[in-house]
Motif scaffolding. Structure first.
Motif, PDB file in Angstrom:
ATOM      1  N   LYS A   1      15.845   0.175  -5.483  1.00 20.94           N
ATOM      2  CA  LYS A   1      17.125   0.436  -6.609  1.00 20.94           C
ATOM      3  C   LYS A   1      17.518   1.622  -5.940  1.00 20.94           C
ATOM      4  O   LYS A   1      18.689   1.430  -5.870  1.00 20.94           O
ATOM      5  CB  LYS A   1      16.413   0.129  -7.896  1.00 20.94           C
ATOM      6  N   LYS A   2      16.875   2.119  -5.545  1.00 23.18           N
ATOM      7  CA  LYS A   2      17.876   3.481  -4.476  1.00 23.18           C
ATOM      8  C   LYS A   2      18.345   3.460  -3.128  1.00 23.18           C
ATOM      9  O   LYS A   2      19.340   3.463  -3.183  1.00 23.18           O
ATOM     10  CB  LYS A   2      16.603   4.355  -4.179  1.00 23.18           C
ATOM     11  N   ALA A   3      17.523   2.072  -2.387  1.00 26.93           N
ATOM     12  CA  ALA A   3      18.724   1.983  -1.476  1.00 26.93           C
ATOM     13  C   ALA A   3      19.880   0.937  -1.809  1.00 26.93           C
ATOM     14  O   ALA A   3      20.919   1.533  -1.481  1.00 26.93           O
ATOM     15  CB  ALA A   3      17.403   0.747  -0.440  1.00 26.93           C
ATOM     16  N   LEU A   4      20.055   0.034  -2.868  1.00 28.31           N
ATOM     17  CA  LEU A   4      21.279  -0.362  -2.955  1.00 28.31           C
ATOM     18  C   LEU A   4      21.810   0.678  -3.536  1.00 28.31           C
ATOM     19  O   LEU A   4      23.932   0.311  -3.399  1.00 28.31           O
ATOM     20  CB  LEU A   4      20.532  -1.354  -4.025  1.00 28.31           C
ATOM     21  N   ILE A   5      22.095   1.638  -4.323  1.00 30.61           N
ATOM     22  CA  ILE A   5      22.217   2.236  -4.843  1.00 30.61           C
ATOM     23  C   ILE A   5      23.355   3.238  -3.103  1.00 30.61           C
ATOM     24  O   ILE A   5      24.452   3.236  -3.783  1.00 30.61           O
ATOM     25  CB  ILE A   5      21.896   3.495  -5.573  1.00 30.61           C
TER      26      ILE A   5
ATOM     27  N   GLN B   1       2.311  -9.504  -6.897  1.00 29.84           N
ATOM     28  CA  GLN B   1       2.674  -7.625  -6.483  1.00 29.84           C
ATOM     29  C   GLN B   1       2.566  -7.243  -7.835  1.00 29.84           C
ATOM     30  O   GLN B   1       2.922  -5.750  -7.508  1.00 29.84           O
ATOM     31  CB  GLN B   1       3.061  -6.950  -5.288  1.00 29.84           C
ATOM     32  N   SER B   2       3.402  -7.878  -8.975  1.00 34.90           N
ATOM     33  CA  SER B   2       3.650  -7.361  -9.941  1.00 34.90           C
ATOM     34  C   SER B   2       2.447  -6.077 -10.539  1.00 34.90           C
ATOM     35  O   SER B   2       2.859  -5.489 -11.385  1.00 34.90           O
ATOM     36  CB  SER B   2       4.108  -8.745 -11.095  1.00 34.90           C
ATOM     37  N   GLU B   3       1.387  -6.541 -10.451  1.00 32.57           N
ATOM     38  CA  GLU B   3       0.314  -6.291 -10.981  1.00 32.57           C
ATOM     39  C   GLU B   3      -0.511  -4.858 -10.476  1.00 32.57           C
ATOM     40  O   GLU B   3      -1.061  -4.004 -10.712  1.00 32.57           O
ATOM     41  CB  GLU B   3      -1.389  -7.285 -11.744  1.00 32.57           C
ATOM     42  N   ASN B   4       0.160  -4.991  -9.096  1.00 38.23           N
ATOM     43  CA  ASN B   4      -0.153  -4.044  -8.275  1.00 38.23           C
ATOM     44  C   ASN B   4       0.634  -2.473  -8.820  1.00 38.23           C
ATOM     45  O   ASN B   4       1.445  -2.610  -8.632  1.00 38.23           O
ATOM     46  CB  ASN B   4       0.548  -4.426  -6.875  1.00 38.23           C
ATOM     47  N   PRO B   5      -0.140  -1.391  -8.793  1.00 43.25           N
ATOM     48  CA  PRO B   5       0.299  -0.076  -9.783  1.00 43.25           C
ATOM     49  C   PRO B   5       1.166   0.665  -8.655  1.00 43.25           C
ATOM     50  O   PRO B   5       2.103   1.090  -9.439  1.00 43.25           O
ATOM     51  CB  PRO B   5      -0.917   0.634  -9.948  1.00 43.25           C
ATOM     52  N   LEU B   6       1.156   0.269  -7.652  1.00 43.27           N
ATOM     53  CA  LEU B   6       2.661   0.146  -6.201  1.00 43.27           C
ATOM     54  C   LEU B   6       3.577  -0.522  -6.469  1.00 43.27           C
ATOM     55  O   LEU B   6       4.627   0.273  -6.573  1.00 43.27           O
ATOM     56  CB  LEU B   6       1.463   0.577  -5.145  1.00 43.27           C
ATOM     57  N   PHE B   7       3.647  -1.515  -7.863  1.00 45.10           N
ATOM     58  CA  PHE B   7       4.715  -1.762  -7.424  1.00 45.10           C
ATOM     59  C   PHE B   7       6.028  -0.958  -8.469  1.00 45.10           C
ATOM     60  O   PHE B   7       7.108  -1.956  -7.723  1.00 45.10           O
ATOM     61  CB  PHE B   7       4.516  -3.402  -8.294  1.00 45.10           C
ATOM     62  N   PRO B   8       6.067  -0.653  -9.175  1.00 44.92           N
ATOM     63  CA  PRO B   8       6.728  -0.048  -9.847  1.00 44.92           C
ATOM     64  C   PRO B   8       8.027   1.175  -9.216  1.00 44.92           C
ATOM     65  O   PRO B   8       9.216   0.826  -8.795  1.00 44.92           O
ATOM     66  CB  PRO B   8       6.702   1.041 -10.516  1.00 44.92           C
ATOM     67  N   ARG B   9       6.829   1.865  -7.623  1.00 42.38           N
ATOM     68  CA  ARG B   9       7.629   2.505  -7.041  1.00 42.38           C
ATOM     69  C   ARG B   9       8.407   1.929  -5.742  1.00 42.38           C
ATOM     70  O   ARG B   9       8.886   2.256  -5.543  1.00 42.38           O
ATOM     71  CB  ARG B   9       6.590   3.363  -5.394  1.00 42.38           C
TER      72      ARG B   9
ATOM     73  N   THR C   1       0.653  -1.090  -0.052  1.00 44.96           N
ATOM     74  CA  THR C   1      -0.002   0.281   0.569  1.00 44.96           C
ATOM     75  C   THR C   1       0.973   1.238   0.115  1.00 44.96           C
ATOM     76  O   THR C   1       1.757   1.128   0.433  1.00 44.96           O
ATOM     77  CB  THR C   1      -0.784   0.155   1.275  1.00 44.96           C
ATOM     78  N   ASP C   2       0.197   2.312  -0.325  1.00 42.80           N
ATOM     79  CA  ASP C   2       1.146   3.617  -0.036  1.00 42.80           C
ATOM     80  C   ASP C   2       1.990   4.601   1.751  1.00 42.80           C
ATOM     81  O   ASP C   2       3.181   4.087   1.365  1.00 42.80           O
ATOM     82  CB  ASP C   2       0.536   4.959  -0.271  1.00 42.80           C
ATOM     83  N   LYS C   3       1.234   3.012   2.306  1.00 47.22           N
ATOM     84  CA  LYS C   3       1.628   3.863   3.749  1.00 47.22           C
ATOM     85  C   LYS C   3       2.595   2.397   4.091  1.00 47.22           C
ATOM     86  O   LYS C   3       3.609   2.978   4.789  1.00 47.22           O
ATOM     87  CB  LYS C   3       0.449   3.001   4.805  1.00 47.22           C
ATOM     88  N   VAL C   4       2.865   1.440   3.492  1.00 47.64           N
ATOM     89  CA  VAL C   4       4.139   0.622   3.187  1.00 47.64           C
ATOM     90  C   VAL C   4       5.276   1.115   2.688  1.00 47.64           C
ATOM     91  O   VAL C   4       6.263   1.270   3.139  1.00 47.64           O
ATOM     92  CB  VAL C   4       3.466  -0.855   2.387  1.00 47.64           C
ATOM     93  N   LEU C   5       5.112   1.860   1.154  1.00 52.54           N
ATOM     94  CA  LEU C   5       5.783   2.067   0.589  1.00 52.54           C
ATOM     95  C   LEU C   5       6.197   3.674   1.554  1.00 52.54           C
ATOM     96  O   LEU C   5       7.566   3.908   1.117  1.00 52.54           O
ATOM     97  CB  LEU C   5       5.454   2.270  -0.466  1.00 52.54           C
ATOM     98  N   ASP C   6       5.093   4.853   1.853  1.00 54.87           N
ATOM     99  CA  ASP C   6       5.979   5.623   2.636  1.00 54.87           C
ATOM    100  C   ASP C   6       6.940   5.111   3.817  1.00 54.87           C
ATOM    101  O   ASP C   6       7.526   6.012   3.754  1.00 54.87           O
ATOM    102  CB  ASP C   6       5.193   6.267   3.447  1.00 54.87           C
TER     103      ASP C   6
END
Length: 125
Positions: free
Chosen positions: A67-71, A53-61, A2-7
């Motif tokens: 990727k940002k964390a790894l960088i 979750q690959s079909e979840n519209p939030l998945f690309p975020r 969810t957005d909360k999880v991603l935040d």
């Protein structure tokens, strides 16, 4: 996811995560979430492997955040490697094991037992 999880993921990865395992990362993220929004380490692993979750519209975020964390981890390790004259090996060791492109063992090895055939001398005019 969810957005909360991603935040919460974004908030945690903007902190000091250099030496965190994925399990520790999940624990830190879950600490920021209400009980009903928390997720398991197994779910997180599946998300990273794009198994759910690959079909979840939030998945690309989610993928961008990972990727940002790894960088950021790689940048921090490289800076520490360059600036710590006494313990640079520690950071080189972590870098080599965390990131395949820095793992010299994964590079193709030269076979030193190759039989060399003597070629005839050629005169170039």
């Amino acid at each position: 996811m969810t957005d909360k999880v991603l935040d919460a993921i974004e908030e945690v990865i903007n902190g000091e995560i250099l030496f965190m395992t994925d399990e520790e990362l999940v624990t830190e993220i879950n600490e920021l979430l209400p009980e009903e929004s928390r997720f398991t380490y197994e779910a997180f692993s599946k998300w990273k492997r794009e198994k759910s979750q690959s079909e979840n519209p939030l998945f690309p975020r989610f993928l961008r955040l990972i990727k940002k964390a790894l960088i950021e981890q790689k940048k921090t390790l490289l800076i520490k490697l360059q600036t710590d004259d006494k313990a640079w090996q520690r950071y080189a060791w972590i870098l080599e094991r965390k990131f395949d492109e820095w793992n010299i063992k994964s590079k193709s090895e030269v076979d030193h037992n190759v039989r060399v055939v003597q070629l005839p001398d050629i005169v170039i005019q």
